[in-house]
Design a protein around this motif. Structure first.
Motif, PDB file in Angstrom:
ATOM      1  N   TYR A  38       0.846  -1.209   0.000  1.00 19.26           N
ATOM      2  CA  TYR A  38       0.000   0.000   0.000  1.00 19.26           C
ATOM      3  C   TYR A  38       0.876   1.253   0.000  1.00 19.26           C
ATOM      4  CZ  TYR A  38      -3.484   3.385   1.593  1.00 19.26           C
ATOM      5  OH  TYR A  38      -4.297   4.486   1.700  1.00 19.26           O
ATOM      6  N   TYR A  39       1.888   1.251   0.868  1.00 21.40           N
ATOM      7  CA  TYR A  39       2.758   2.415   0.928  1.00 21.40           C
ATOM      8  C   TYR A  39       3.637   2.534  -0.313  1.00 21.40           C
ATOM      9  CZ  TYR A  39       1.417   3.255   5.737  1.00 21.40           C
ATOM     10  OH  TYR A  39       0.704   3.545   6.864  1.00 21.40           O
ATOM     11  N   LYS A  40       3.911   1.412  -0.949  1.00 15.32           N
ATOM     12  CA  LYS A  40       4.764   1.468  -2.130  1.00 15.32           C
ATOM     13  C   LYS A  40       4.000   1.925  -3.368  1.00 15.32           C
ATOM     14  CE  LYS A  40       8.838  -0.016  -1.987  1.00 15.32           C
ATOM     15  NZ  LYS A  40       9.994   0.893  -1.932  1.00 15.32           N
ATOM     16  N   VAL A  41       2.773   1.424  -3.542  1.00 19.01           N
ATOM     17  CA  VAL A  41       2.059   1.791  -4.776  1.00 19.01           C
ATOM     18  C   VAL A  41       1.054   2.917  -4.561  1.00 19.01           C
ATOM     19  CG1 VAL A  41       2.344  -0.487  -5.813  1.00 19.01           C
ATOM     20  CG2 VAL A  41       0.259   0.004  -4.569  1.00 19.01           C
ATOM     21  N   GLY A  42       0.688   3.170  -3.313  1.00 21.95           N
ATOM     22  CA  GLY A  42      -0.168   4.319  -3.014  1.00 21.95           C
ATOM     23  C   GLY A  42      -1.602   4.171  -3.460  1.00 21.95           C
ATOM     24  N   HIS A  43      -2.045   2.955  -3.706  1.00 23.83           N
ATOM     25  CA  HIS A  43      -3.428   2.777  -4.149  1.00 23.83           C
ATOM     26  C   HIS A  43      -3.987   1.495  -3.545  1.00 23.83           C
ATOM     27  CE1 HIS A  43      -6.885   2.402  -6.690  1.00 23.83           C
ATOM     28  NE2 HIS A  43      -6.672   3.622  -7.126  1.00 23.83           N
ATOM     29  N   PRO A  44      -5.109   1.589  -2.801  1.00 22.97           N
ATOM     30  CA  PRO A  44      -5.593   0.395  -2.104  1.00 22.97           C
ATOM     31  C   PRO A  44      -5.947  -0.772  -3.029  1.00 22.97           C
ATOM     32  CG  PRO A  44      -7.149   2.228  -1.868  1.00 22.97           C
ATOM     33  CD  PRO A  44      -5.907   2.783  -2.500  1.00 22.97           C
ATOM     34  N   VAL A  45      -6.567  -0.470  -4.169  1.00 19.21           N
ATOM     35  CA  VAL A  45      -6.985  -1.570  -5.055  1.00 19.21           C
ATOM     36  C   VAL A  45      -5.754  -2.249  -5.661  1.00 19.21           C
ATOM     37  CG1 VAL A  45      -8.313  -2.160  -7.120  1.00 19.21           C
ATOM     38  CG2 VAL A  45      -9.184  -0.437  -5.552  1.00 19.21           C
ATOM     39  N   GLU A  46      -4.807  -1.437  -6.096  1.00 16.65           N
ATOM     40  CA  GLU A  46      -3.584  -2.018  -6.668  1.00 16.65           C
ATOM     41  C   GLU A  46      -2.817  -2.798  -5.601  1.00 16.65           C
ATOM     42  OE1 GLU A  46      -1.293   0.982  -8.654  1.00 16.65           O
ATOM     43  OE2 GLU A  46      -2.829   1.271 -10.177  1.00 16.65           O
ATOM     44  N   ALA A  47      -2.810  -2.265  -4.378  1.00 15.66           N
ATOM     45  CA  ALA A  47      -2.117  -2.963  -3.284  1.00 15.66           C
ATOM     46  C   ALA A  47      -2.792  -4.304  -3.004  1.00 15.66           C
ATOM     47  CB  ALA A  47      -2.114  -2.096  -2.030  1.00 15.66           C
ATOM     48  N   GLU A  48      -4.111  -4.338  -3.074  1.00 19.35           N
ATOM     49  CA  GLU A  48      -4.826  -5.600  -2.850  1.00 19.35           C
ATOM     50  C   GLU A  48      -4.476  -6.608  -3.934  1.00 19.35           C
ATOM     51  OE1 GLU A  48      -9.010  -5.032  -2.560  1.00 19.35           O
ATOM     52  OE2 GLU A  48      -8.903  -4.074  -0.602  1.00 19.35           O
ATOM     53  N   ASP A  49      -4.470  -6.143  -5.172  1.00 18.50           N
ATOM     54  CA  ASP A  49      -4.145  -7.053  -6.281  1.00 18.50           C
ATOM     55  C   ASP A  49      -2.724  -7.588  -6.161  1.00 18.50           C
ATOM     56  OD1 ASP A  49      -6.630  -6.621  -7.255  1.00 18.50           O
ATOM     57  OD2 ASP A  49      -6.049  -5.202  -8.810  1.00 18.50           O
ATOM     58  N   LEU A  50      -1.815  -6.684  -5.771  1.00 17.64           N
ATOM     59  CA  LEU A  50      -0.425  -7.125  -5.630  1.00 17.64           C
ATOM     60  C   LEU A  50      -0.271  -8.078  -4.445  1.00 17.64           C
ATOM     61  CD1 LEU A  50       1.535  -3.830  -6.399  1.00 17.64           C
ATOM     62  CD2 LEU A  50       1.523  -5.895  -7.754  1.00 17.64           C
ATOM     63  N   THR A  51      -1.031  -7.827  -3.372  1.00 17.79           N
ATOM     64  CA  THR A  51      -0.980  -8.730  -2.211  1.00 17.79           C
ATOM     65  C   THR A  51      -1.384 -10.137  -2.644  1.00 17.79           C
ATOM     66  OG1 THR A  51      -1.601  -6.885  -0.782  1.00 17.79           O
ATOM     67  CG2 THR A  51      -1.852  -9.074   0.138  1.00 17.79           C
ATOM     68  N   GLU A  52      -2.423 -10.184  -3.429  1.00 15.00           N
ATOM     69  CA  GLU A  52      -2.893 -11.481  -3.929  1.00 15.00           C
ATOM     70  C   GLU A  52      -1.774 -12.166  -4.721  1.00 15.00           C
ATOM     71  OE1 GLU A  52      -6.404 -11.126  -6.266  1.00 15.00           O
ATOM     72  OE2 GLU A  52      -6.505 -13.263  -6.686  1.00 15.00           O
ATOM     73  N   THR A  53      -1.142 -11.402  -5.601  1.00 16.76           N
ATOM     74  CA  THR A  53      -0.079 -11.987  -6.434  1.00 16.76           C
ATOM     75  C   THR A  53       1.089 -12.454  -5.570  1.00 16.76           C
ATOM     76  OG1 THR A  53      -0.724 -10.326  -8.047  1.00 16.76           O
ATOM     77  CG2 THR A  53       1.256 -11.569  -8.540  1.00 16.76           C
ATOM     78  N   VAL A  54       1.430 -11.673  -4.544  1.00 21.79           N
ATOM     79  CA  VAL A  54       2.543 -12.068  -3.666  1.00 21.79           C
ATOM     80  C   VAL A  54       2.257 -13.436  -3.045  1.00 21.79           C
ATOM     81  CG1 VAL A  54       3.699 -11.567  -1.460  1.00 21.79           C
ATOM     82  CG2 VAL A  54       3.336  -9.737  -3.097  1.00 21.79           C
ATOM     83  N   PHE A  55       1.064 -13.602  -2.504  1.00 22.88           N
ATOM     84  CA  PHE A  55       0.777 -14.865  -1.818  1.00 22.88           C
ATOM     85  C   PHE A  55       0.680 -16.034  -2.793  1.00 22.88           C
ATOM     86  CE2 PHE A  55      -0.066 -12.059   1.688  1.00 22.88           C
ATOM     87  CZ  PHE A  55       0.537 -12.770   2.716  1.00 22.88           C
ATOM     88  N   LEU A  56       0.194 -15.765  -3.978  1.00 23.50           N
ATOM     89  CA  LEU A  56       0.155 -16.847  -4.971  1.00 23.50           C
ATOM     90  C   LEU A  56       1.584 -17.260  -5.338  1.00 23.50           C
ATOM     91  CD1 LEU A  56      -2.780 -15.674  -7.271  1.00 23.50           C
ATOM     92  CD2 LEU A  56      -2.812 -17.424  -5.503  1.00 23.50           C
ATOM     93  N   ARG A  57       2.460 -16.262  -5.466  1.00 24.11           N
ATOM     94  CA  ARG A  57       3.861 -16.582  -5.798  1.00 24.11           C
ATOM     95  C   ARG A  57       4.559 -17.272  -4.638  1.00 24.11           C
ATOM     96  NH1 ARG A  57       6.474 -11.895  -9.582  1.00 24.11           N
ATOM     97  NH2 ARG A  57       4.856 -11.964 -11.156  1.00 24.11           N
ATOM     98  N   VAL A  58       4.237 -16.822  -3.417  1.00 18.77           N
ATOM     99  CA  VAL A  58       4.838 -17.459  -2.233  1.00 18.77           C
ATOM    100  C   VAL A  58       4.452 -18.933  -2.213  1.00 18.77           C
ATOM    101  CG1 VAL A  58       4.668 -17.600   0.294  1.00 18.77           C
ATOM    102  CG2 VAL A  58       5.079 -15.402  -0.792  1.00 18.77           C
ATOM    103  N   LEU A  59       3.173 -19.180  -2.412  1.00 15.34           N
ATOM    104  CA  LEU A  59       2.692 -20.564  -2.372  1.00 15.34           C
ATOM    105  C   LEU A  59       3.346 -21.400  -3.472  1.00 15.34           C
ATOM    106  CD1 LEU A  59       0.629 -22.206  -0.720  1.00 15.34           C
ATOM    107  CD2 LEU A  59      -0.979 -21.847  -2.574  1.00 15.34           C
ATOM    108  N   GLU A  60       3.496 -20.786  -4.624  1.00 15.45           N
ATOM    109  CA  GLU A  60       4.067 -21.492  -5.766  1.00 15.45           C
ATOM    110  C   GLU A  60       5.550 -21.800  -5.534  1.00 15.45           C
ATOM    111  OE1 GLU A  60       3.021 -20.760 -10.323  1.00 15.45           O
ATOM    112  OE2 GLU A  60       4.386 -19.300  -9.483  1.00 15.45           O
ATOM    113  N   ALA A  61       6.250 -20.812  -4.955  1.00 13.82           N
ATOM    114  CA  ALA A  61       7.706 -20.957  -4.803  1.00 13.82           C
ATOM    115  C   ALA A  61       8.100 -21.603  -3.476  1.00 13.82           C
ATOM    116  CB  ALA A  61       8.366 -19.587  -4.920  1.00 13.82           C
ATOM    117  N   LEU A  62       7.140 -21.788  -2.590  1.00 10.09           N
ATOM    118  CA  LEU A  62       7.450 -22.299  -1.244  1.00 10.09           C
ATOM    119  C   LEU A  62       8.235 -23.615  -1.251  1.00 10.09           C
ATOM    120  CD1 LEU A  62       7.057 -21.360   1.629  1.00 10.09           C
ATOM    121  CD2 LEU A  62       4.915 -22.616   1.717  1.00 10.09           C
TER     122      LEU A  62
END
Lengths: 183, 293
Positions: A38-62
């Motif tokens: 949120y602090y990096k992109v400054g937009h709640p919707v974009e931050a939510e979308d990126l959060t989703e992508t982070v966790f999907l990548r974490v799960l994939e790369a775990l």
């Protein structure tokens, strides 16, 4: 069992796709990751979308994650950090991640006077943060807004513990100077 | 000495975070006390700033998605499809969809109806054929308008309504992204359209909020907020930089950062004022015409 020990157990179980461990790890990190993005992109919707992508990548790369002097948190945030870099590279219209772009730092208070005062504080804080160097902003964000330890920040930014303390010191001093000059 | 102070400061911060006793610590560092207290106050202000929170709904939907993935023994691997092949395939799909009566019939369908996926596929196909950023921005604006109209029609169906307003916000943001990289003249034109669209969105959303189910309120508020931000950014893009001497707000500096580095920033114009949000649309339109003159 220590906190880190239990996190290690969770990670090992999550590697085996254990749903409870995955869910617990998610709970441990979701707020921190969202806040960082949120602090990096400054937009709640974009931050939510990126959060989703982070966790999907974490799960994939775990399954490929191994404990080699890197805390799990630093590994998670390195994924988030790389995503932010990709995000800005794709957009290619903002060259630097800026704190001026962040949304509200403070939630709205119930009392209008209090809210106005907090809003003023928020504005002052944002303006002061925007004067920091990129690495000072990064350390301040990770330490005070996200809540990472020096060791975690040090592993993430690939800097020594002493360097992190020094950046933190300079960042706080610069903020203090800026805030005091305005009062 | 400097190194040492870094360590002392860090220990003091750690002490505050762990809610330890600071008085004893300061007693041992009397010489640094005034300096330490000033820096610790800044650290306190930073730590006490209220943090943004992921909405409960999004948090749970993401958890569900993650757990569903975790339950899969093996995730399906992406197969390599050449870029040109995808384009050809999309182009064929687009031609097929655009030339058949099904697409025409789907044009007025609403979310949740049988033909709605056809409508969305046709839209995506059309978007994939758009080459310039301007064309993409115009299509996105059109789609955002459609989602807005759809949200009005499906207000009684929470899931479809949710999807419609989320898509509306997304298309609006994408339109703004595309519009930000076109030439200045086209950008102003697109931003004026975006401005009008976001005003209609807010009006529509406030209108449907009264009849929308309680569970949709949060999503509506968020969509209104997104729309309002887009509206503000469009105004700033049209009006340009704040006047010299006028205090700059964080959001205005945000706008300044958003201007593409490849194209010149909007020239500061004298005697420009920022229209207040309370102004009606005709007032905004007059203001824009005045700027264009």
């Amino acid at each position: 069992m220590t906190e880190r020990g239990s996190e290690r157990d969770l990670v090992e179980k999550a590697k085996q796709r254990d749903p409870e461990a995955t869910s617990e790890l998610y709970d441990l990190y979701v707020d921190k990751v969202y806040r960082y993005l949120y602090y990096k992109v400054g937009h709640p919707v974009e931050a939510e979308d990126l959060t989703e992508t982070v966790f999907l990548r974490v799960l994939e790369a775990l399954p490929r994650f191994s404990w080699k002097n890197v805390p799990f948190s630093a590994w998670v945030f390195s994924i988030a950090r790389n995503l932010v870099i990709d995000h800005y590279r794709r957009r290619a219209r903002r060259t630097e991640v800026a704190f001026e772009e962040v949304g509200p730092l403070f939630a709205d208070g119930g009392d209008p006077h209090e809210a106005a005062e907090r809003s003023l504080l928020q504005q002052r804080l944002e303006e002061a943060i925007s004067t920091l160097t990129t690495e000072q902003k990064e350390v301040v964000l990770l330490k005070f807004f996200v809540g990472l330890s020096n060791a975690e920040i040090s592993a993430l930014l690939r800097k020594s513990d002493g360097a992190i303390k020094s950046i933190q010191h300079r960042g706080l001093r610069s903020l203090r100077k800026k805030l005091e000059s305005e009062t | 000495v400097k190194e040492k102070f870094n360590d002392i400061l860090d220990r003091a911060i750690a002490l505050i975070e762990s809610r330890g006793e600071l008085a004893d610590f300061l007693e041992h560092h009397r010489k640094d006390e005034p300096d330490l207290l000033g820096l610790l106050e800044v650290a306190r202000q930073l730590s006490e700033a209220d943090a943004p929170q992921l909405s409960e709904r999004r948090r749970e939907s993401l958890r569900t998605e993650l757990l569903a993935l975790a339950n899969q023994a093996h995730r399906p691997r992406w197969t390599f499809v050449p870029r040109w092949s995808r384009r050809v395939s999309l182009s064929f799909s687009a031609i097929l969809l655009l030339t058949t009566g099904v697409a025409a019939a789907a044009g007025t369908s609403s979310p949740g109806t049988v033909l709605y996926p056809v409508k969305r596929a046709a839209e995506q196909a059309r978007l994939s054929l758009a080459v310039s950023s301007e064309a993409k921005a115009r299509l996105r604006l059109l789609y955002a308008e459609r989602r807005m109209e759809e949200s009005r029609r499906v207000v009684d169906h929470p899931r479809a309504f949710h999807r419609a307003i989320n898509e509306m916000s997304r298309e609006t943001i994408e339109a703004e992204k595309n519009a930000s990289v076109v030439s200045q003249e086209k950008k102003e034109d697109l931003m004026a359209e975006l401005l009008a669209l976001t005003e209609r969105q807010q009006e529509t959303l406030r209108g449907v909020a009264a009849s929308a189910p309680e569970s949709a309120r949060e999503a509506i508020e968020r969509a209104v907020e997104n729309s309002r931000r887009g509206h503000d950014r469009a105004i700033k893009m049209l009006v340009g930089e704040p006047e010299i001497g006028k205090p700059e707000t964080p959001s205005s500096s945000h706008q300044k950062k958003r201007a593409p580095s490849s194209s010149p920033a909007v020239e500061p114009r004298e005697e420009k004022r920022e229209p207040s949000r309370g102004e009606n649309r005709s007032g905004d339109a007059e203001h824009r015409e005045e700027q264009q003159r």
